[in-house]
Enzyme design. Structure first.
Site, mmCIF file in Angstrom:
data_model
loop_
_atom_site.group_PDB
_atom_site.id
_atom_site.type_symbol
_atom_site.label_atom_id
_atom_site.label_comp_id
_atom_site.label_asym_id
_atom_site.label_seq_id
_atom_site.Cartn_x
_atom_site.Cartn_y
_atom_site.Cartn_z
ATOM 1 N NE ARG A 182 -1.439 2.797 2.901
ATOM 2 C CZ ARG A 182 -0.513 3.699 3.294
ATOM 3 N NH1 ARG A 182 0.365 4.233 2.458
ATOM 4 N NH2 ARG A 182 -0.447 4.071 4.545
ATOM 5 C CD GLU A 271 6.012 4.605 6.220
ATOM 6 O OE1 GLU A 271 6.588 4.813 7.308
ATOM 7 O OE2 GLU A 271 4.942 5.168 5.907
ATOM 8 C CG ASP A 295 1.806 3.975 6.884
ATOM 9 O OD1 ASP A 295 1.865 5.052 6.286
ATOM 10 O OD2 ASP A 295 2.575 3.018 6.643
ATOM 11 C CG ASN A 490 3.913 13.707 5.694
ATOM 12 O OD1 ASN A 490 4.688 12.934 6.257
ATOM 13 N ND2 ASN A 490 3.511 13.514 4.456
HETATM 14 N N1 LIG Z 1 -0.513 12.446 5.940
HETATM 15 C C1 LIG Z 1 0.045 11.406 6.482
HETATM 16 O O1 LIG Z 1 0.983 11.513 7.290
HETATM 17 C C2 LIG Z 1 -0.448 10.039 6.129
HETATM 18 C C3 LIG Z 1 -0.063 8.953 6.929
HETATM 19 C C4 LIG Z 1 -0.534 7.668 6.623
HETATM 20 C C5 LIG Z 1 -1.349 7.493 5.522
HETATM 21 N N2 LIG Z 1 -1.668 8.581 4.753
HETATM 22 C C6 LIG Z 1 -2.511 8.409 3.568
HETATM 23 O O2 LIG Z 1 -3.765 7.923 3.958
HETATM 24 C C7 LIG Z 1 -4.313 7.138 2.914
HETATM 25 C C8 LIG Z 1 -4.884 5.872 3.507
HETATM 26 O O3 LIG Z 1 -3.870 5.110 4.116
HETATM 27 P P1 LIG Z 1 -4.245 3.757 4.891
HETATM 28 O O4 LIG Z 1 -2.982 3.107 5.268
HETATM 29 O O5 LIG Z 1 -5.216 4.021 5.958
HETATM 30 O O6 LIG Z 1 -4.923 2.961 3.698
HETATM 31 P P2 LIG Z 1 -5.921 1.745 3.785
HETATM 32 O O7 LIG Z 1 -5.950 1.139 2.447
HETATM 33 O O8 LIG Z 1 -5.561 0.902 4.963
HETATM 34 O O9 LIG Z 1 -7.349 2.419 4.084
HETATM 35 C C9 LIG Z 1 -8.085 3.191 3.195
HETATM 36 C C10 LIG Z 1 -9.485 3.351 3.761
HETATM 37 O O10 LIG Z 1 -10.188 4.302 2.965
HETATM 38 C C11 LIG Z 1 -11.494 3.795 2.727
HETATM 39 N N3 LIG Z 1 -12.056 4.365 1.502
HETATM 40 C C12 LIG Z 1 -11.789 4.015 0.226
HETATM 41 N N4 LIG Z 1 -12.590 4.720 -0.610
HETATM 42 C C13 LIG Z 1 -13.344 5.526 0.164
HETATM 43 C C14 LIG Z 1 -14.370 6.461 -0.114
HETATM 44 N N5 LIG Z 1 -14.739 6.728 -1.358
HETATM 45 N N6 LIG Z 1 -14.957 7.097 0.921
HETATM 46 C C15 LIG Z 1 -14.581 6.845 2.197
HETATM 47 N N7 LIG Z 1 -13.619 5.958 2.520
HETATM 48 C C16 LIG Z 1 -13.006 5.313 1.509
HETATM 49 C C17 LIG Z 1 -11.313 2.295 2.632
HETATM 50 O O11 LIG Z 1 -12.558 1.620 2.837
HETATM 51 C C18 LIG Z 1 -10.318 2.085 3.762
HETATM 52 O O12 LIG Z 1 -11.020 1.985 4.984
HETATM 53 C C19 LIG Z 1 -3.219 6.958 1.885
HETATM 54 O O13 LIG Z 1 -3.446 7.846 0.812
HETATM 55 C C20 LIG Z 1 -1.967 7.388 2.603
HETATM 56 O O14 LIG Z 1 -1.044 8.001 1.738
HETATM 57 C C21 LIG Z 1 -1.240 9.826 5.039
HETATM 58 O O1 LIG Z 2 4.731 8.904 3.192
HETATM 59 C C1 LIG Z 2 4.074 9.880 3.528
HETATM 60 O O2 LIG Z 2 4.230 10.997 3.006
HETATM 61 C C2 LIG Z 2 3.090 9.808 4.665
HETATM 62 C C3 LIG Z 2 2.525 8.474 4.947
HETATM 63 O O3 LIG Z 2 3.435 7.595 5.511
HETATM 64 C C4 LIG Z 2 1.772 7.856 3.819
HETATM 65 O O4 LIG Z 2 1.788 6.631 3.721
HETATM 66 O O5 LIG Z 2 1.130 8.582 3.071
HETATM 67 MG MG LIG Z 3 3.296 5.639 4.876
#
Ligand SMILES: NC(=O)c1ccc[n+]([C@@H]2O[C@H](COP(=O)([O-])OP(=O)(O)OC[C@H]3O[C@@H](n4cnc5c(N)ncnc54)[C@H](O)[C@@H]3O)[C@@H](O)[C@H]2O)c1
Ligand SMILES: O=C(O)C[C@H](O)C(=O)O
Ligand SMILES: [Mg+2]
Length: 603
Positions: A182, A271, A295, A490
């Site tokens: 992912r 990660e 994450d 982030n």
């Molecule tokens: N900003 C940060 O520091 C940070 C940190 C971690 C993850 N992220 C981002 O968060 C996102 C998700 O990461 P994750 O590890 O939780 O992924 P994941 O695949 O574990 O979870 C994604 C979730 O989103 C839901 N989803 C999908 N489509 C949807 C919709 N249309 N409406 C509502 N919910 C919906 C799914 O059902 C699932 O529950 C990624 O884009 C990742 O880059 C950002």
């Molecule tokens: O990698 C990043 O920028 C933040 C986070 O770990 C993600 O998975 O989106």
């Molecule tokens: Mg990440």
């Protein structure tokens, strides 16, 4: 161009992390051309003549010795020319060109690379880290020139204990590990996901001062379920479907045993694992090894700090956090991590147990609002499912817009990976929020996957909002001299400090208390004055200072729990006797800083 070089040269001198002490010697076991081809030791034209003699380099370089400052200015000039020459080209093309020039320097001369990275972190983080790193991973098999880090594949079962000794460094302090399943919001990218550990570890060096000779990016290639990659003739990973179940776990088990048998004091960051393995591996290893899942746990701390900031932005005391209505969109590893930590925080603040404080949080996934009526609910999401009687007027699976219109939340927080789902209608509905300063967190990465853009958020939800995104956006010009401030929510604000604080503490595992200390430290970093300007997080340009504080908070939490065994010459007793300020000072002093050290050859 001249101007850029001047700016670069002056920022070089100003760097507050520069130590005026003569750098200590660095032992090298090679000579001659082998040194020039090793980015850890290479100084290019910067080798002094005496060193050229000592190391058998005489004649292998042009005669003139160029100073580090001049090399720095020269690189920045090339970078400036590239910026000029690519003007008007599509963003992706420009970003990849910038990544290439930085990557070439990384592969050639790490000291210079990390120096330009540290001094220009705000400009370069979006290239070596989110969002460009996502594009790099998508194109990795084509971009591949030189390997970086280690690759353990399903074919290496039974071999890992010996393979780990193929890594040339004697000591490794920090490892970032992915299975590529992912990658950001881009899905399963198989072996191409190695770009993420590389980018994260670049941040570890730049932000936390880990010595680049002691970090290790790792890819666990257990196959991919990405059909396009499986059919791509250039794809560099195993061409097989992902291993599942016990077969999968036995590979991760073997890797963890191998790592900790060679480097018992290393810290491992998991990660970008798909949710089921992210949670499972965290439970499996967190009490056995010194590891965390960024994450789930790093993101949670950064989000919590931002959520506490939104309470302050409304001019309310922090204790009012318990009254905020928060809608979390995305019930994956990140969204659930945030909910778990936020609920722990509310329970601490209110003194109520966690079971009774869930009412203010609402969770949606791809099938809409999650309620107790949900069939086949994911066990990890089940504790957050709403009782229908607590969400009157809403139904199981209610859409995001229905939920926002009905609840008028204080905060809308996206971790769904779906670009644009905070659409015009949803954002306009946030105008009716019960908050005087509604907060919108579009935390998904990379930029294309953000739930909304900064410009759309201010345009549709109103100028009064506070806004944060996972990938960087420019501040928004609201006209009349007003600016909509964009925060970058982030996990890079926390993981470097979690890693460094843990390493220096010598703790054998990472507890909730250590992570909570990191989040609280970040939350308190920002002043009321900054909060009034819509700032929830400090500037990325001060990331080393932030990391020093966060690292110290983590270290002190480990000491308070009696887990600190110390690191190097600094034992648990010394750690215990350090004041808060002394701990910050100790953490800062422990950071590696890129300068050319005299190289001493040893057979
Ligand atoms: N900003 C940060 O520091 C940070 C940190 C971690 C993850 N992220 C981002 O968060 C996102 C998700 O990461 P994750 O590890 O939780 O992924 P994941 O695949 O574990 O979870 C994604 C979730 O989103 C839901 N989803 C999908 N489509 C949807 C919709 N249309 N409406 C509502 N919910 C919906 C799914 O059902 C699932 O529950 C990624 O884009 C990742 O880059 C950002
Ligand atoms: O990698 C990043 O920028 C933040 C986070 O770990 C993600 O998975 O989106
Ligand atoms: Mg990440």
């Amino acid at each position: 161009m001249w101007k850029l070089a001047r700016v670069a040269a002056s920022s070089f001198r100003r760097s507050r992390w520069f130590s005026t002490a003569i750098p200590g010697p660095c032992i090298v076991h090679k000579r001659g051309a082998d040194i020039l081809h090793d980015p850890w030791f290479n100084k290019d034209t910067g080798f002094p003549l005496t060193e050229r003699d000592r190391l058998g380099l005489r004649g292998l370089l042009p005669p003139r010795v160029i100073s580090f400052e001049q090399q720095y200015a020269r690189f920045m000039e090339s970078y400036g020319s590239l910026e000029k020459n690519t003007q008007g080209q599509p963003d992706g093309v420009v970003s990849l060109a910038k990544w290439r020039i930085l990557n070439r320097l990384h592969d050639r001369n790490e000291t210079l690379y990390y120096r330009v990275l540290i001094d220009n972190i705000e400009d370069f983080a979006p290239i070596i880290y989110t969002p460009t790193v996502g594009l790099v991973c998508q194109n990795y098999s084509g971009l591949f020139r030189r390997p970086r880090g280690m690759y353990f594949s399903a074919k290496d079962k039974g071999e890992m204990m010996s393979m780990i000794y193929n890594w040339p460094a004697q000591q490794v302090d920090m490892i970032v590990l992915t299975d590529g399943s992912r990658i950001l919001g881009l899905g399963d990218l198989g072996v191409q996901g190695i770009g993420i550990p590389i980018g994260k570890l670049d941040m570890y060096v730049a932000a936390a001062g880990f010595n680049p000779q002691r970090v290790l990016p790792v890819m666990l290639d257990v196959g991919t379920n990405n059909q396009k990659l499986l059919e791509d003739r250039l794809y560099l990973g195993l061409r097989q479907p992902r291993l599942e179940g016990e077969e999968y776990l036995s590979i991760v088990d073997e890797f963890m045993e191998a790592v900790f048998s060679r480097w018992p004091k290393a810290v491992v960051q998991f990660e970008d694992f798909q949710m089921k393995w992210a949670f499972e591996t965290l439970q499996r290893y967190r009490k056995r090894f010194c590891m965390f899942n960024d994450d789930i746990q790093g993101t949670a701390g950064v989000a919590l700090a931002g959520l506490l900031g939104t309470v302050r932005a409304q001019g309310r005391p922090l204790s009012d956090f318990v009254n905020q209505k928060i809608v979390v969109v995305g019930a994956g590893s990140a969204g659930l991590g945030v909910l778990n930590m936020a609920i722990q925080a509310v329970s601490r603040m209110s003194g109520d147990n966690e079971g009774t404080v869930k009412n203010q949080f609402f969770l949606l996934d791809k099938d809409g609002l999650i309620t107790k009526e949900r069939r086949n609910i994911d066990p990890a999401a089940a504790p957050f499912a709403k009782d229908l009687k607590d969400v009157e007027g809403l139904r199981e699976g209610a859409s995001l817009v229905e939920v926002v219109k009905k609840l008028k939340p204080h905060v809308l927080l996206g971790l769904s990976g779906v670009g644009g789902i905070f659409n015009e209608e949803v954002l306009k509905a946030m105008r009716e929020s019960d908050s005087t300063k509604p907060a919108i967190f579009a935390m998904s990465n990379p930029t294309m996957n953000a739930e909304c853009t900064a410009a759309d958020a201010f345009k549709h939800a109103g100028e009064n909002i506070v806004f944060a995104s996972g990938s960087p956006f420019k501040n928004v010009d609201l006209g009349n001299g007003k600016v909509g401030h964009v925060n970058q929510a982030n996990n890079m604000y926390l993981f470097p400090g979690i890693g460094l604080g843990t390493l220096l503490s010598g703790a054998r595992f990472i507890t909730d208390e250590m992570l909570q200390a990191a989040a609280e430290c970040l939350a308190s970093y920002i002043t009321d004055e900054e909060i009034q300007k819509g700032k929830l997080y400090p500037s990325v340009s001060s990331i080393r200072c932030i990391t020093a504080e966060v690292g110290a908070a983590v270290l002190r939490a480990a000491v308070a729990e009696g887990l600190a065994e110390g690191h190097g010459d600094v034992g648990p007793r010394e750690l215990n006797n350090m004041s808060k300020e002394e701990t910050v000072e100790y953490v800062s002093r422990s950071m590696w800083f890129p300068v050319y050290s005299p190289l001493v050859h040893e057979k």
